[in-house]
Design an enzyme around this catalytic site. Structure first.
Site, mmCIF file in Angstrom:
data_model
loop_
_atom_site.group_PDB
_atom_site.id
_atom_site.type_symbol
_atom_site.label_atom_id
_atom_site.label_comp_id
_atom_site.label_asym_id
_atom_site.label_seq_id
_atom_site.Cartn_x
_atom_site.Cartn_y
_atom_site.Cartn_z
ATOM 1 N N GLU A 174 0.854 -1.189 0.000
ATOM 2 C CA GLU A 174 0.000 0.000 0.000
ATOM 3 C C GLU A 174 0.887 1.234 0.000
ATOM 4 O O GLU A 174 1.873 1.303 0.744
ATOM 5 C CB GLU A 174 -0.916 0.005 1.211
ATOM 6 C CG GLU A 174 -1.844 1.221 1.255
ATOM 7 C CD GLU A 174 -2.787 1.222 2.447
ATOM 8 O OE1 GLU A 174 -3.563 2.190 2.596
ATOM 9 O OE2 GLU A 174 -2.739 0.258 3.242
ATOM 10 N N ASN A 232 -4.623 4.894 -2.242
ATOM 11 C CA ASN A 232 -5.891 5.304 -1.631
ATOM 12 C C ASN A 232 -6.526 6.414 -2.455
ATOM 13 O O ASN A 232 -5.850 7.377 -2.849
ATOM 14 C CB ASN A 232 -5.658 5.791 -0.199
ATOM 15 C CG ASN A 232 -5.265 4.667 0.715
ATOM 16 O OD1 ASN A 232 -6.090 3.887 1.157
ATOM 17 N ND2 ASN A 232 -3.966 4.548 1.011
ATOM 18 N N GLU A 264 -7.749 1.704 -3.595
ATOM 19 C CA GLU A 264 -8.520 1.422 -2.395
ATOM 20 C C GLU A 264 -9.490 2.566 -2.118
ATOM 21 O O GLU A 264 -9.080 3.726 -2.044
ATOM 22 C CB GLU A 264 -7.588 1.220 -1.196
ATOM 23 C CG GLU A 264 -6.607 0.068 -1.374
ATOM 24 C CD GLU A 264 -5.736 -0.154 -0.147
ATOM 25 O OE1 GLU A 264 -5.944 0.561 0.877
ATOM 26 O OE2 GLU A 264 -4.858 -1.031 -0.189
ATOM 27 N N ASP A 294 -11.880 -0.575 1.082
ATOM 28 C CA ASP A 294 -10.986 -0.407 2.226
ATOM 29 C C ASP A 294 -11.779 -0.284 3.521
ATOM 30 O O ASP A 294 -12.928 0.165 3.528
ATOM 31 C CB ASP A 294 -10.138 0.852 2.011
ATOM 32 C CG ASP A 294 -8.910 0.892 2.903
ATOM 33 O OD1 ASP A 294 -8.584 -0.147 3.522
ATOM 34 O OD2 ASP A 294 -8.265 1.951 2.975
ATOM 35 N N GLU A 351 -6.032 -6.195 7.696
ATOM 36 C CA GLU A 351 -5.144 -5.135 8.174
ATOM 37 C C GLU A 351 -4.908 -5.278 9.681
ATOM 38 O O GLU A 351 -5.641 -5.969 10.381
ATOM 39 C CB GLU A 351 -5.758 -3.766 7.883
ATOM 40 C CG GLU A 351 -5.967 -3.475 6.415
ATOM 41 C CD GLU A 351 -6.570 -2.105 6.173
ATOM 42 O OE1 GLU A 351 -5.842 -1.221 5.713
ATOM 43 O OE2 GLU A 351 -7.761 -1.924 6.463
#
Length: 402
Positions: A174, A232, A264, A294, A351
């Protein structure tokens, strides 16, 4: 490494002594004690504050909640560890309150805790207190400061790897935004994202991160490696009619495939999807990019929305992992997410994996991919590039000896 300082707040002397005895073999830092909230606050003001406040909210009652507010307001502690018996729903609400107060939540310390459990807590604190800085949010950066940061190229990507939980194989990373401020140091997005959003600069930040991320992918490709990078995307960005075109042009400029990118989008950001947003999601998937919902489980979207959007991946919110051992309901959510993702043909990334015990338990529950400080911390470009090379070398050595 600086020693960690503590405050132990509990009405029972024997309980305070028990906790102090657990801390002393592990940390040389000072341990302050108090039997009431008032005594604790006075002691903290005298010593200038501590790193971790260990607080029995059940003993302190309403004064314990006031204590948390005062600690946050006067910046007298950086993290809170709750002790004593408490109903699971109350404990969860207390954790939420502590987070809202801007303090790090370190979980709970039971009456049967041992040195190993304390060490896990201290490791979690050090991980969460790594060199990332979030200055006071009542003084956000100005538009002029943000513009100067763009001009001086101070925004940079940090990469947090994702791994196969069973083998440790690298499955991508990420891309996280960091501001390398010349005076304040490395700043988290919590400090600057609101200003960027207010001045419509989120696209500019994404373009900067995407450019650097694609340059990294190009450099890795020259060594024969391909690593998926996840970016993101804010819900407002999806409404842009030029959003996908810019991504496609950036890929074409370097001759990179779209399947190396994943975007995401938070669950809550999709509640009011527009026609443009839906079109962009579809176009990204048609190009070959991945799409992840997400923080799944933290919002209030319906499962119907999940079925109606072209996602390829779910990212389960880390809050469910933090209390995996003590919350049967969190375990049930994780198991349900595994079944749901499998039924819909989606990959699932969990996560917030912080310990090897969590990694092993999640693997036994059917989770395949994990991300978290316990696996790898976010790292700058040069370090991540070497990390990828090392991971590939280790993989080849393993195959040769298998």
């Amino acid at each position: 490494m600086q020693p960690i300082s503590f405050l132990v707040l509990d009405a029972q002397l024997c309980e305070r002594q028990r906790i102090v005895a657990l801390l002393q073999p592990l940390e040389p830092g000072p341990v302050h004690q108090a039997s009431t909230s008032q005594e604790a606050l006075e002691g903290l003001r005298r010593c200038g504050g501590v790193d971790i406040a260990i607080c029995n909210l059940r003993t302190a009652g309403r004064d314990g909640l006031t204590f948390l507010r005062e600690v946050s307001k006067a910046h007298l502690a950086r993290a809170i560890l709750i002790t004593g018996q408490m109903d699971a729903s109350l404990r969860s609400a207390a954790h939420s309150m502590i987070t809202c107060l801007g303090l790090q939540v370190l979980g709970d310390l039971g009456q049967t805790s041992d040195v190993e459990q304390i060490q896990v807590v201290l490791d979690a604190y050090r991980a969460g207190s790594d060199k990332l800085v979030t200055p006071e949010l009542d003084a956000p950066p100005s538009f002029a400061e943000i513009q100067r940061a763009f001009d001086d190229d101070e925004f940079e990507p940090y990469y947090q790897p994702k791994f196969m939980l069973n083998s440790g194989e690298l499955k991508g990373a990420e891309v996280l935004a960091r501001w390398n401020h010349p005076r304040l140091g490395l700043l988290s997005p919590a400090y600057f994202l609101a200003t960027l959003e207010a001045h419509h600069l989120l696209d500019k930040l994404l373009a900067r991160l995407l450019e650097k991320g694609l340059m990294l992918q190009k450099a890795l490709a020259l060594t024969g490696l391909s690593v998926e990078l996840a970016f993101n995307v804010h819900a407002t960005q999806l409404g842009s009619t030029t959003f996908v075109d810019k991504i496609e042009k950036a890929l074409n400029r370097l001759g990179l495939p779209a399947h190396g990118l994943l975007f995401e989008i938070t669950e809550t950001g999709l509640v009011n999807s527009t026609v443009n947003s839906l079109e962009n999601l579809i176009r990204l998937r048609l190009m070959g990019c991945g799409l992840a919902m997400d923080d799944f489980g933290s919002g209030y979207s319906s499962l119907q929305r999940l079925c109606g959007l072209p996602f390829s991946q779910l990212k389960l919110d880390g809050s469910f992992v933090r209390e995996l051992e003590s919350r049967p309901d969190h375990r049930a959510v994780i198991e349900s997410a595994v079944t749901l993702a499998d039924s819909l043909g989606l990959s699932l990334v969990v996560e917030g994996v912080e310990t090897s015990e969590q990694q092993a338990q999640l693997h036994r529950m059917g989770c395949s991919i994990g991300q978290g400080y316990g696996l790898a911390r976010p790292m700058p470009t040069t370090r991540f590039f070497q990390y990828c090379l090392d991971a590939e070398r280790d993989k080849r050595n393993y195959l040769l000896t298998a």
